[in-house]
Design a protein around this motif. Structure first.
Motif, PDB file in Angstrom:
ATOM      1  N   ASP A  18       6.290  -3.633  -4.077  1.00  0.00           N
ATOM      2  CA  ASP A  18       6.529  -3.087  -2.743  1.00  0.00           C
ATOM      3  C   ASP A  18       7.701  -2.117  -2.837  1.00  0.00           C
ATOM      4  O   ASP A  18       8.754  -2.463  -3.368  1.00  0.00           O
ATOM      5  CB  ASP A  18       6.853  -4.214  -1.762  1.00  0.00           C
ATOM      6  N   ASP A  19       7.519  -0.902  -2.330  1.00  0.00           N
ATOM      7  CA  ASP A  19       8.615   0.065  -2.402  1.00  0.00           C
ATOM      8  C   ASP A  19       9.822  -0.383  -1.582  1.00  0.00           C
ATOM      9  O   ASP A  19      10.966  -0.015  -1.898  1.00  0.00           O
ATOM     10  CB  ASP A  19       8.144   1.447  -1.937  1.00  0.00           C
ATOM     11  N   ASP A  20       9.615  -1.220  -0.556  1.00  0.00           N
ATOM     12  CA  ASP A  20      10.734  -1.700   0.252  1.00  0.00           C
ATOM     13  C   ASP A  20      11.582  -2.737  -0.476  1.00  0.00           C
ATOM     14  O   ASP A  20      12.646  -3.124   0.018  1.00  0.00           O
ATOM     15  CB  ASP A  20      10.236  -2.283   1.574  1.00  0.00           C
ATOM     16  N   LEU A  21      11.150  -3.188  -1.640  1.00  0.00           N
ATOM     17  CA  LEU A  21      11.981  -4.075  -2.446  1.00  0.00           C
ATOM     18  C   LEU A  21      13.201  -3.344  -3.004  1.00  0.00           C
ATOM     19  O   LEU A  21      14.076  -3.967  -3.606  1.00  0.00           O
ATOM     20  CB  LEU A  21      11.165  -4.674  -3.594  1.00  0.00           C
ATOM     21  N   ALA A  22      13.256  -2.046  -2.795  1.00  0.00           N
ATOM     22  CA  ALA A  22      14.446  -1.295  -3.194  1.00  0.00           C
ATOM     23  C   ALA A  22      15.662  -1.694  -2.363  1.00  0.00           C
ATOM     24  O   ALA A  22      16.801  -1.383  -2.739  1.00  0.00           O
ATOM     25  CB  ALA A  22      14.196   0.203  -3.060  1.00  0.00           C
TER      26      ALA A  22
ATOM     27  N   PHE B 135       8.805   5.814  -3.349  1.00  0.00           N
ATOM     28  CA  PHE B 135       7.761   6.091  -2.364  1.00  0.00           C
ATOM     29  C   PHE B 135       6.942   7.331  -2.737  1.00  0.00           C
ATOM     30  O   PHE B 135       5.726   7.361  -2.542  1.00  0.00           O
ATOM     31  CB  PHE B 135       8.386   6.290  -0.976  1.00  0.00           C
ATOM     32  N   SER B 136       7.595   8.368  -3.266  1.00  0.00           N
ATOM     33  CA  SER B 136       6.886   9.613  -3.562  1.00  0.00           C
ATOM     34  C   SER B 136       6.125   9.560  -4.880  1.00  0.00           C
ATOM     35  O   SER B 136       5.370  10.489  -5.192  1.00  0.00           O
ATOM     36  CB  SER B 136       7.874  10.786  -3.593  1.00  0.00           C
ATOM     37  N   ARG B 137       6.299   8.487  -5.656  1.00  0.00           N
ATOM     38  CA  ARG B 137       5.631   8.416  -6.959  1.00  0.00           C
ATOM     39  C   ARG B 137       4.599   7.293  -7.023  1.00  0.00           C
ATOM     40  O   ARG B 137       3.561   7.434  -7.653  1.00  0.00           O
ATOM     41  CB  ARG B 137       6.654   8.231  -8.076  1.00  0.00           C
ATOM     42  N   GLY B 138       4.892   6.163  -6.407  1.00  0.00           N
ATOM     43  CA  GLY B 138       3.966   5.046  -6.489  1.00  0.00           C
ATOM     44  C   GLY B 138       4.015   4.367  -7.848  1.00  0.00           C
ATOM     45  O   GLY B 138       4.954   4.550  -8.623  1.00  0.00           O
ATOM     46  N   LEU B 139       2.985   3.582  -8.129  1.00  0.00           N
ATOM     47  CA  LEU B 139       2.928   2.859  -9.397  1.00  0.00           C
ATOM     48  C   LEU B 139       2.814   3.829 -10.571  1.00  0.00           C
ATOM     49  O   LEU B 139       2.043   4.785 -10.527  1.00  0.00           O
ATOM     50  CB  LEU B 139       1.739   1.899  -9.400  1.00  0.00           C
TER      51      LEU B 139
ATOM     52  N   SER C  72       1.179   7.283  -2.252  1.00  0.00           N
ATOM     53  CA  SER C  72       2.520   7.812  -2.530  1.00  0.00           C
ATOM     54  C   SER C  72       2.649   9.211  -1.950  1.00  0.00           C
ATOM     55  O   SER C  72       2.890  10.188  -2.635  1.00  0.00           O
ATOM     56  CB  SER C  72       2.790   7.826  -4.031  1.00  0.00           C
ATOM     57  N   TYR C  73       2.440   9.310  -0.670  1.00  0.00           N
ATOM     58  CA  TYR C  73       2.533  10.572   0.075  1.00  0.00           C
ATOM     59  C   TYR C  73       3.999  10.833   0.408  1.00  0.00           C
ATOM     60  O   TYR C  73       4.750   9.887   0.673  1.00  0.00           O
ATOM     61  CB  TYR C  73       1.733  10.434   1.369  1.00  0.00           C
ATOM     62  N   PRO C  74       4.516  12.062   0.433  1.00  0.00           N
ATOM     63  CA  PRO C  74       3.781  13.315   0.207  1.00  0.00           C
ATOM     64  C   PRO C  74       3.882  13.809  -1.240  1.00  0.00           C
ATOM     65  O   PRO C  74       4.923  13.658  -1.872  1.00  0.00           O
ATOM     66  CB  PRO C  74       4.502  14.290   1.139  1.00  0.00           C
ATOM     67  N   VAL C  75       2.812  14.354  -1.718  1.00  0.00           N
ATOM     68  CA  VAL C  75       2.773  14.990  -3.039  1.00  0.00           C
ATOM     69  C   VAL C  75       2.157  16.364  -2.859  1.00  0.00           C
ATOM     70  O   VAL C  75       1.070  16.496  -2.297  1.00  0.00           O
ATOM     71  CB  VAL C  75       1.938  14.163  -4.044  1.00  0.00           C
ATOM     72  N   THR C  76       2.846  17.393  -3.323  1.00  0.00           N
ATOM     73  CA  THR C  76       2.369  18.763  -3.104  1.00  0.00           C
ATOM     74  C   THR C  76       2.372  19.552  -4.399  1.00  0.00           C
ATOM     75  O   THR C  76       2.887  19.103  -5.425  1.00  0.00           O
ATOM     76  CB  THR C  76       3.266  19.480  -2.076  1.00  0.00           C
ATOM     77  N   GLY C  77       1.816  20.751  -4.322  1.00  0.00           N
ATOM     78  CA  GLY C  77       1.863  21.695  -5.439  1.00  0.00           C
ATOM     79  C   GLY C  77       1.054  21.242  -6.642  1.00  0.00           C
ATOM     80  O   GLY C  77       0.115  20.434  -6.546  1.00  0.00           O
ATOM     81  N   MET C  78       1.458  21.743  -7.814  1.00  0.00           N
ATOM     82  CA  MET C  78       0.718  21.465  -9.046  1.00  0.00           C
ATOM     83  C   MET C  78       0.782  19.996  -9.442  1.00  0.00           C
ATOM     84  O   MET C  78      -0.105  19.496 -10.130  1.00  0.00           O
ATOM     85  CB  MET C  78       1.276  22.330 -10.182  1.00  0.00           C
ATOM     86  N   ARG C  79       1.840  19.309  -9.009  1.00  0.00           N
ATOM     87  CA  ARG C  79       1.947  17.895  -9.362  1.00  0.00           C
ATOM     88  C   ARG C  79       0.754  17.109  -8.830  1.00  0.00           C
ATOM     89  O   ARG C  79       0.274  16.174  -9.473  1.00  0.00           O
ATOM     90  CB  ARG C  79       3.238  17.323  -8.798  1.00  0.00           C
ATOM     91  N   PHE C  80       0.243  17.477  -7.672  1.00  0.00           N
ATOM     92  CA  PHE C  80      -0.906  16.785  -7.089  1.00  0.00           C
ATOM     93  C   PHE C  80      -2.098  16.840  -8.044  1.00  0.00           C
ATOM     94  O   PHE C  80      -2.796  15.838  -8.245  1.00  0.00           O
ATOM     95  CB  PHE C  80      -1.269  17.425  -5.749  1.00  0.00           C
ATOM     96  N   TYR C  81      -2.314  17.998  -8.657  1.00  0.00           N
ATOM     97  CA  TYR C  81      -3.452  18.168  -9.570  1.00  0.00           C
ATOM     98  C   TYR C  81      -3.138  17.639 -10.961  1.00  0.00           C
ATOM     99  O   TYR C  81      -4.008  17.075 -11.633  1.00  0.00           O
ATOM    100  CB  TYR C  81      -3.840  19.651  -9.625  1.00  0.00           C
ATOM    101  N   ARG C  82      -1.895  17.803 -11.383  1.00  0.00           N
ATOM    102  CA  ARG C  82      -1.506  17.334 -12.718  1.00  0.00           C
ATOM    103  C   ARG C  82      -1.644  15.817 -12.832  1.00  0.00           C
ATOM    104  O   ARG C  82      -2.036  15.296 -13.881  1.00  0.00           O
ATOM    105  CB  ARG C  82      -0.064  17.758 -13.013  1.00  0.00           C
TER     106      ARG C  82
ATOM    107  N   VAL D 170       0.827  -1.216   0.000  1.00  0.00           N
ATOM    108  CA  VAL D 170       0.000   0.000   0.000  1.00  0.00           C
ATOM    109  C   VAL D 170       0.858   1.262   0.000  1.00  0.00           C
ATOM    110  O   VAL D 170       0.896   2.009  -0.984  1.00  0.00           O
ATOM    111  CB  VAL D 170      -0.957   0.013   1.217  1.00  0.00           C
ATOM    112  N   ASP D 171       1.549   1.516   1.104  1.00  0.00           N
ATOM    113  CA  ASP D 171       2.317   2.760   1.231  1.00  0.00           C
ATOM    114  C   ASP D 171       3.529   2.740   0.304  1.00  0.00           C
ATOM    115  O   ASP D 171       4.314   1.796   0.315  1.00  0.00           O
ATOM    116  CB  ASP D 171       2.768   2.949   2.677  1.00  0.00           C
ATOM    117  N   GLY D 172       3.656   3.791  -0.494  1.00  0.00           N
ATOM    118  CA  GLY D 172       4.714   3.852  -1.485  1.00  0.00           C
ATOM    119  C   GLY D 172       4.336   3.216  -2.803  1.00  0.00           C
ATOM    120  O   GLY D 172       5.080   3.294  -3.776  1.00  0.00           O
ATOM    121  N   VAL D 173       3.168   2.565  -2.840  1.00  0.00           N
ATOM    122  CA  VAL D 173       2.684   1.914  -4.063  1.00  0.00           C
ATOM    123  C   VAL D 173       1.374   2.559  -4.509  1.00  0.00           C
ATOM    124  O   VAL D 173       1.272   3.098  -5.615  1.00  0.00           O
ATOM    125  CB  VAL D 173       2.487   0.398  -3.828  1.00  0.00           C
ATOM    126  N   LEU D 174       0.361   2.497  -3.666  1.00  0.00           N
ATOM    127  CA  LEU D 174      -0.897   3.202  -3.924  1.00  0.00           C
ATOM    128  C   LEU D 174      -0.875   4.561  -3.235  1.00  0.00           C
ATOM    129  O   LEU D 174      -1.171   5.595  -3.832  1.00  0.00           O
ATOM    130  CB  LEU D 174      -2.076   2.380  -3.421  1.00  0.00           C
TER     131      LEU D 174
END
Length: 233
Positions: free
Chosen positions: A136-140, A163-167, A26-36, A20-24
């Motif tokens: 899983d992001d922890d597979l890194a 983690f900040s991008r997700g799938l 993908s917090y934190p996301v801020t600014g215009m990228r959140f809307y884009r 879930v976390d880092g995959v679906l």
């Protein structure tokens, strides 16, 4: 659907272990990228989650096409079905492999100690003729990634999102390629292709066309010239 089609579909279908976390989320996301990226902000289990509904739709489309069997493999454990599925807009309800203790992901860098690693290995042992995808992001973690990729080549696709991008779309392309493996050529197919190549090579040149020089003295572009043509140093 013919029996041959059913066999091909069964050969493509794989089990997808989903974090879930880092995959679906993908917090934190801020600014215009959140809307884009057309993300949404929701709350579950007293946490704020940032996710993209399009990712959820693509995952469930894979299930609906019978290409994957989705299984939750997350520290969210049973909350995946009680909180995440309705909050993130999943239409289906999927099996969960619950966290057996309170270790969370503290041992993600050690494939011999991490509870998720144990769960995936147990499944692979119980299903020796089947394939799986683990997201899983922890597979890194280098040791864990190397262990599974070297131990289960061809059987297990590992995807470690940032983690900040997700799938991402590229991850879904990798999933599609894994669930639609290229058929291996048979001996008869190999002989047929070889015969066609020989026939083409022996065919006479068209009138007015100089035959290709296949001798050892045929001119070859100097190495340096080839590099300049392709824009390389």
């Amino acid at each position: 659907m013919t029996s041959e089609d059913s066999a091909r579909r069964r050969a493509r279908q794989v089990t997808l272990f989903l974090d879930v976390d880092g995959v679906l989320n993908s917090y934190p996301v801020t600014g215009m990228r959140f809307y884009r990226e057309r993300r949404r902000r929701v709350h579950a289990w007293n946490y704020e989650l940032h996710f993209r509904p399009a990712v959820v739709r693509r995952l469930e489309r894979l299930v609906e096409q019978r290409l994957v069997d989705l299984v939750w493999l997350s520290t969210w454990s049973d909350r995946c079905t009680t909180e995440l599925e309705p909050t993130l807009g999943f239409r289906g309800t999927y099996p969960v492999i619950p966290m057996p203790d309170d270790s969370y992901n503290r041992f993600a860098g050690d494939p011999q100690s991490w509870w998720k690693a144990h769960a995936v290995e147990a499944w692979l042992a119980d299903h020796p003729d089947e394939r799986a995808i683990w997201i899983d992001d922890d597979l890194a973690a280098p040791a864990t990634y190397s262990y599974f990729s070297e131990t289960y080549p061809g059987r297990l696709l590992l995807i470690a999102p940032e983690f900040s991008r997700g799938l991402t779309a590229e991850h879904f392309r990798r999933i599609s390629a894994f669930t639609h493996p290229r058929p291996q050529p048979t001996a008869a197919t190999t002989r047929l292709l070889s015969r066609r190549r020989r026939t083409a090579a022996e065919a006479p040149a068209a009138p007015g066309t100089a035959p290709a020089d296949r001798s050892e003295n045929a001119l070859v572009a100097p190495e340096g010239l080839g590099r300049r043509v392709h824009g390389k140093d």
